[in-house]
Design an enzyme around this catalytic site. Sequence first.
Site, short mmCIF file in Angstrom:
data_model
loop_
_atom_site.label_atom_id
_atom_site.label_comp_id
_atom_site.label_asym_id
_atom_site.label_seq_id
_atom_site.Cartn_x
_atom_site.Cartn_y
_atom_site.Cartn_z
N LYS A 116 0.80 -1.09 0.04
CA LYS A 116 -0.04 0.06 -0.03
C LYS A 116 0.75 1.34 0.03
O LYS A 116 0.74 2.03 -1.00
CB LYS A 116 -0.92 -0.06 1.25
CG LYS A 116 -1.82 -1.19 1.21
CD LYS A 116 -3.02 -1.15 0.40
CE LYS A 116 -3.87 -2.24 0.25
NZ LYS A 116 -3.13 -3.38 -0.71
N GLU A 200 -5.09 8.43 6.32
CA GLU A 200 -5.40 9.35 5.06
C GLU A 200 -6.75 10.16 5.58
O GLU A 200 -7.31 9.83 6.62
CB GLU A 200 -5.91 8.80 3.93
CG GLU A 200 -4.98 7.72 3.43
CD GLU A 200 -5.57 6.65 2.15
OE1 GLU A 200 -6.80 6.52 2.35
OE2 GLU A 200 -4.79 6.47 1.22
N HIS A 235 -16.94 -4.63 2.62
CA HIS A 235 -15.64 -4.57 1.69
C HIS A 235 -15.46 -5.55 0.73
O HIS A 235 -14.69 -5.87 0.16
CB HIS A 235 -14.39 -4.47 2.68
CG HIS A 235 -14.28 -3.31 3.47
ND1 HIS A 235 -14.19 -1.88 3.07
CD2 HIS A 235 -14.44 -3.45 4.92
CE1 HIS A 235 -14.34 -1.15 4.19
NE2 HIS A 235 -14.40 -1.90 5.15
N ARG A 292 -3.31 -8.86 -10.01
CA ARG A 292 -3.89 -10.08 -10.33
C ARG A 292 -5.09 -9.80 -11.47
O ARG A 292 -5.65 -8.40 -11.52
CB ARG A 292 -4.29 -10.79 -9.32
CG ARG A 292 -5.58 -10.12 -8.53
CD ARG A 292 -6.26 -10.64 -7.31
NE ARG A 292 -7.45 -10.17 -6.92
CZ ARG A 292 -7.24 -9.04 -6.20
NH1 ARG A 292 -6.28 -8.67 -5.50
NH2 ARG A 292 -8.48 -8.27 -5.56
C1 MV4 Z 1 -11.03 4.95 1.90
C2 MV4 Z 1 -12.46 5.24 1.90
C3 MV4 Z 1 -12.60 6.79 2.44
N1 MV4 Z 1 -11.54 7.50 2.41
N2 MV4 Z 1 -10.07 5.87 2.14
C4 MV4 Z 1 -11.99 0.22 1.84
C5 MV4 Z 1 -10.91 -0.83 2.09
C6 MV4 Z 1 -9.95 -0.61 0.87
N3 MV4 Z 1 -10.17 -0.86 -0.45
C7 MV4 Z 1 -9.92 0.98 1.04
N4 MV4 Z 1 -11.24 1.44 1.30
C8 MV4 Z 1 -11.77 2.68 1.54
N5 MV4 Z 1 -10.62 3.67 1.70
C9 MV4 Z 1 -10.36 7.05 2.28
N6 MV4 Z 1 -9.35 8.00 2.43
C10 MV4 Z 1 -13.42 4.43 1.61
C11 MV4 Z 1 -12.81 3.16 1.40
C12 MV4 Z 1 -14.06 2.09 0.96
C13 MV4 Z 1 -14.93 1.53 1.89
C14 MV4 Z 1 -14.85 2.31 3.24
C15 MV4 Z 1 -15.71 1.92 4.07
C16 MV4 Z 1 -16.81 0.74 3.74
C17 MV4 Z 1 -16.92 0.41 2.38
C18 MV4 Z 1 -16.00 0.77 1.63
C19 MV4 Z 1 -15.92 0.19 0.13
C20 MV4 Z 1 -15.09 0.46 -0.49
C21 MV4 Z 1 -13.87 1.51 -0.30
#
Ligand code: MV4
Length: 516
Positions: A116, A200, A235, A292
Amino acid sequence: MFKKILIANRGEIAVRVLRALREMNVPAVAVFSEADRASLHVRLADQAYAIGPAASRESYLSVDKIISAAKKAGCDAIHPGYGFLAENAAFARACKAANITFIGPTAEAMERLGSKTAARQLASQVGAPTVTGTLDPLASADQALAAARKAGFPAVLKAVAGGGGKGMRTVGGEGEVAAAFRDASSEALNAFGDGRLFLEKYLLRPRHIEIQVLGDEHGNMVYLGERECSVQRRHQKVIEEAPSPGMTLELRRAMGEAAVRIARAGGYTNAGTVEFLVDAERKFYFLEMNTRLQVEHPVTEMVTSLDLVKLQIRIAAGEKLPFTQKDVVLGGHAIECRLYAEDPDSGFLPSPGKIREYRAPGGPGIRVDDGVYSGFTVPNEYDPMLGKLIAWGSDRAEAIARLRRAVAETEATGIKTNLGLFAQILETDDFVRGEIYTRWLDEWLSKNSERRTGDLAAKADLSLDQKAVLIAAALGHLSQQTRASEMQNQVGATDSRWKIEGRRELVDREPRRPAK
Ligand code: MV4
C-alpha cells in the site's frame, strides 16, 4: 505458445481459465483438493492432479505441491487465477526457479505495487492524485494524531500490508485516535503479520472505481476503461459494472492515463487493476493496485469484446499487445452479480452443502461464469462464491432489465443464496439511478434488515433478561443451523463408489484430446 498450462485455482475462475485454454487449443491441467474431487474444473480439464486435503494451506496454497504437479504433468506455465497464490511473490519466484512461466507480473513488480505505502509513494512520484495523508508508516499513536490534525478529520487509519478494509479504523476526532491506532494495529498484526499503519483523510461517500490495465513485455500498456465497484457489503464487492454510471470522457481518460503511469513506473506487465476513490466533485484519488486478474473482469470483457485471460496467456508467452490505446472502444453496458452460497437471513453466513437443483439463466446478453452443477456439494473450506451472473445491454437500462430477468430465472435449491438480495437491489431507486457510493449497501442493509427482521431487541425496550432470552434463543438456532449444515456436508461428502472410481480415472489420465 505454451505446450501445457496448469491452473492453480478452483471454482469458477478455474473453469474460466479452462475455457480460454480450450479455445486456444492448449492442454489444461487442473489441481484439486479432496473436497474438490467432484468439482466442475476437474471434469473439464484434460488432466487433473490431486494435491492434498481440503484445507487451503495443504492444497491450493501449497507452493511445493502445485509446482510438483506442474512438473509431473509437463506444464511450462501456470495460471494462478485470483486469491490463493495469485499475488504471492514467493510463488512467482518458485515458478521461475522451476523454469515454469507464471502468468502474471514479475515478483518484483508484484511486491513494488502490492504494498500500500510503496504504491502510494509511486503514485505520488508520477503525479497521480493520492488522498491527503502520510506516505510512510506511522511510528506511534502520537504521530497518527499529528498526521490527523494535519490531514483534517474525519481521518482513516489503514494497514500498510492490508486490503479489503481489514485493520482499517475511521477517526472522527482527536479523542478517538489512540484507541483506533491500538485496535487497527493489532487487527493488522493478526490479519497480515504486520501491524504498521498509515493515515489518510477520510472521504465521505466516495465511489470505488477501478481501471483495468494491460501491459506486454515490450513496453506497451493500455487501459481498458473502468469498473464501478461501489456496491460492496463489508468490503466485499457484490455488484460491479462497466462503464461507471458516474463517468465522463475526460475523467475516464485522466484516470486511465494515471493508472497506466503508475503501473508502468512499477514495471508492471500482464493484467492488473488500479483502484481509485472518486468524490462527489469527480476528483479521483489513488487507493491501491491489485496485481492479479480480478473476479469482476467479465464486465470489462463484455464492453471491450476482449478476452483478458487469452491476452494474459499471450503476453506471458512474450507476444506484443495486438492493439493500441486508440483501438480500445467501449460498447454497451455490463453489470455483474456475484452469486454466493450464503444466507441473507442469518447475516450472510456461508451456507455450504449439497446443491439439489441448479439452473443457470440464459438468453440474450446473459453470461454465466460458474463452477457448480446440480448435485455438487459446496465445500465449507473455501470462499462460498458459486459464480457470477453477467448481463450486457446496449445501455444501462437494458443491462439492468436483463440482469433482473437472469436473477429471476436462476435456481439453486438445497443451499441458501444471495439471489434475493440482487432482486431487491436491482429494483432500488438509488441503484437504478446509479447514485451509489461505497457505504450505500451497508447502510441500505442496516435500514432494511431492521425492517425485515423487526430487530426486536433494538426496537422494543426489553428488560435485560428478556434480551438474554432472545440472545440465547438466537445462539441456539445458530448452532443448530451450523450442526445441520455440517450434517449436510457429511452426507454430501460421501459420494457413491462409482463416482469416486469415476474421479479416479480423471486423475493423471492421458490428455483427452490428441496432442497437436
Ligand atoms: C477509503 C475510503 C474513504 N476515504 N479511504 C476500503 C478498503 C480499501 N479498499 C480502501 N477502502 C476505502 N478507503 C479514504 N481515505 C473508503 C473506502 C471504501 C470503503 C470504506 C468503508 C466501507 C466500505 C468501503 C468500500 C470501498 C472503499
